[in-house]
Design an enzyme around this catalytic site. Structure first.
Site, PDB file in Angstrom:
ATOM      1  N   TYR A 105     -70.049 -28.060 -79.933  1.00  0.00           N
ATOM      2  CA  TYR A 105     -68.960 -26.892 -79.661  1.00  0.00           C
ATOM      3  C   TYR A 105     -67.598 -27.274 -80.557  1.00  0.00           C
ATOM      4  CZ  TYR A 105     -72.111 -25.208 -76.234  1.00  0.00           C
ATOM      5  OH  TYR A 105     -73.399 -25.069 -75.600  1.00  0.00           O
ATOM      6  N   GLN A 162     -73.030 -22.449 -64.036  1.00  0.00           N
ATOM      7  CA  GLN A 162     -74.427 -21.932 -64.383  1.00  0.00           C
ATOM      8  C   GLN A 162     -75.424 -21.876 -63.403  1.00  0.00           C
ATOM      9  OE1 GLN A 162     -75.479 -23.843 -68.117  1.00  0.00           O
ATOM     10  NE2 GLN A 162     -73.919 -23.002 -69.185  1.00  0.00           N
ATOM     11  N   TYR A 179     -90.097 -31.375 -78.457  1.00  0.00           N
ATOM     12  CA  TYR A 179     -89.226 -30.214 -79.068  1.00  0.00           C
ATOM     13  C   TYR A 179     -87.920 -30.800 -79.624  1.00  0.00           C
ATOM     14  CZ  TYR A 179     -93.132 -27.448 -78.201  1.00  0.00           C
ATOM     15  OH  TYR A 179     -94.740 -27.187 -78.239  1.00  0.00           O
ATOM     16  N   HIS A 206     -76.793 -26.119 -67.321  1.00  0.00           N
ATOM     17  CA  HIS A 206     -78.104 -26.304 -67.868  1.00  0.00           C
ATOM     18  C   HIS A 206     -78.919 -26.806 -66.717  1.00  0.00           C
ATOM     19  CE1 HIS A 206     -76.346 -27.325 -72.071  1.00  0.00           C
ATOM     20  NE2 HIS A 206     -76.070 -26.372 -71.728  1.00  0.00           N
ATOM     21  N   GLU A 237     -83.618 -21.696 -79.918  1.00  0.00           N
ATOM     22  CA  GLU A 237     -84.962 -21.546 -80.319  1.00  0.00           C
ATOM     23  C   GLU A 237     -85.731 -20.855 -79.656  1.00  0.00           C
ATOM     24  OE1 GLU A 237     -84.507 -26.206 -81.753  1.00  0.00           O
ATOM     25  OE2 GLU A 237     -86.263 -25.638 -80.333  1.00  0.00           O
TER      26      GLU A 237
END
Length: 369
Positions: free
Chosen positions: A262, A85, A251, A147, A241
């Site tokens: 997963y 990523q 949060y 991430h 979200e």
């Protein structure tokens, strides 16, 4: 101009709002291919005169003109840890670009002790980037390829918000204030800490932190009326979200979530709420894998003014959210047929999408004729 097609709004009976309300039926859009041949593009920024800057995850930055011609890679970028990523991520122009010719971009930076999200600025010259300066480095560094975040958004006061993922293996550190994994930070244009940050002056917290408890935020936009930052972030298996990000708020990740691991097992204790932790403004179960986000403020779609648009990687869709203040009142989804990585409103009032493909495209979305 390249070929165009009409895309009817697709109603997916299996996909509902997080509160169980059905997805509203959609109208139709005209989607025109502006450019093709970008390798997994990640972000788009508009320049004066009709040109666009586009990042490719592999570590290339290109110019695209109004006819769709794609430049050779621009010179002067720093080394990028491309893979998984990670790669060259978001790009935005300086609010005073006409005077400074400066752009800001985020990327996964290779380091001796691992990798981390970094932010740099540079002047856009005739052949590439000049006067490059790295202004911020996420800490701590970590291994792995997941991430990184990372979206950039300039606030009305000129401060720069940066969304930072928790790097997957660092999920528990999203709750810690002595590092910036799983955080939204607020910095000035040179990477310093502006006045008004909630943890400034604390010895046990990084002063650049604006909010914490985030997972992997890949959408950020400033609300056109309130000036508040809105972000969306990937949940695990379910639980994507949207949040209105307020200073000093928690949060919840990974303590509370509407998703599961997963494997299908609970995250932590499987809690969805806890005192002192914010509830999302909106969430999706199952996940849509959101990426890119823009408020619509122009006149091309008069009925859609004030709506929020989000790209879906998982379903290859453009998601439109009608808002009643800070509440989502309706949702509809338009099938694009490819992973939507970025969503921007163009200076011409149309919406522009970037698709995450080997032969990635820039698409222009306009009302059906």
């Amino acid at each position: 101009m390249r070929g165009s097609m009409l895309l009817a709004g697709l109603l997916l009976a299996a996909c509902t709002r997080g509160d169980g309300a059905p997805v509203a039926p959609a109208g139709s859009l005209q989607v025109t291919e502006v450019a093709r041949g970008l390798e997994h593009p990640w972000a788009l920024a508009f320049l004066p005169g009709g040109r666009m800057l586009v990042t490719e995850k592999a570590g290339r930055l290109r110019l695209v003109d109004g006819r769709g011609a794609i430049s050779a890679p621009l010179e002067g970028l720093p080394p990028v840890a491309a893979g998984g990523q990670g790669g060259l991520l978001d790009v935005v122009t300086d609010p005073d670009f006409a005077q400074t010719q400066r752009i800001y971009f985020s990327y996964s930076e290779p380091r001796a002790d691992g990798k981390g999200t970094a932010v740099a600025h540079a002047r856009l010259g005739d052949k590439g980037l000049e006067a490059l300066r790295v202004i911020y480095r996420q800490q701590p560094s970590m291994g792995g390829h997941n991430h990184f975040g990372s979206r950039l958004a300039f606030a009305p006061d000129g401060a720069l918000f940066v969304t930072l993922g928790e790097r997957y293996d660092g999920m528990d550190q999203a709750q810690a204030l002595d590092g910036t994994l799983g955080k939204v930070i607020r910095i000035d244009r040179e990477g310093g800490v502006p006045a008004g940050n909630p943890h400034a002056g604390r010895k046990d917290a990084r002063p650049e932190i604006w909010s914490h408890g985030h997972r992997n935020p890949q959408g950020a936009a400033i609300h056109p009326q309130t000036g508040r930052l809105w972000v969306h972030e990937h949940g695990p298996r379910g639980g994507d979200e949207i949040n209105v990000v307020l200073p000093g708020r928690n949060y919840g990740w990974p303590v509370i979530t509407y998703g599961v691991d997963y494997s299908g097992l609970k995250i932590g204790k499987g809690e969805k709420q806890r005192p002192g932790m914010e509830q999302p403004l909106h969430y999706w179960v199952p996940s849509i894998a959101p990426s890119g986000m823009a408020f619509y403020t122009a006149d091309r779609f008069k009925a859609w003014q004030g709506n929020l648009f989000v790209g879906s990687l998982k379903f290859g869709q453009l998601v439109r959210l009608e808002l009643d203040g800070e509440h989502v009142s309706r949702e509809e989804r338009h099938d694009i047929g490819a992973r939507v990585r970025d969503v921007r409103q163009g200076p011409d009032g149309f919406l522009y999408l970037v698709t995450d493909e080997d032969q990635g495209r820039i698409l222009r979305v306009s009302p059906a004729r």
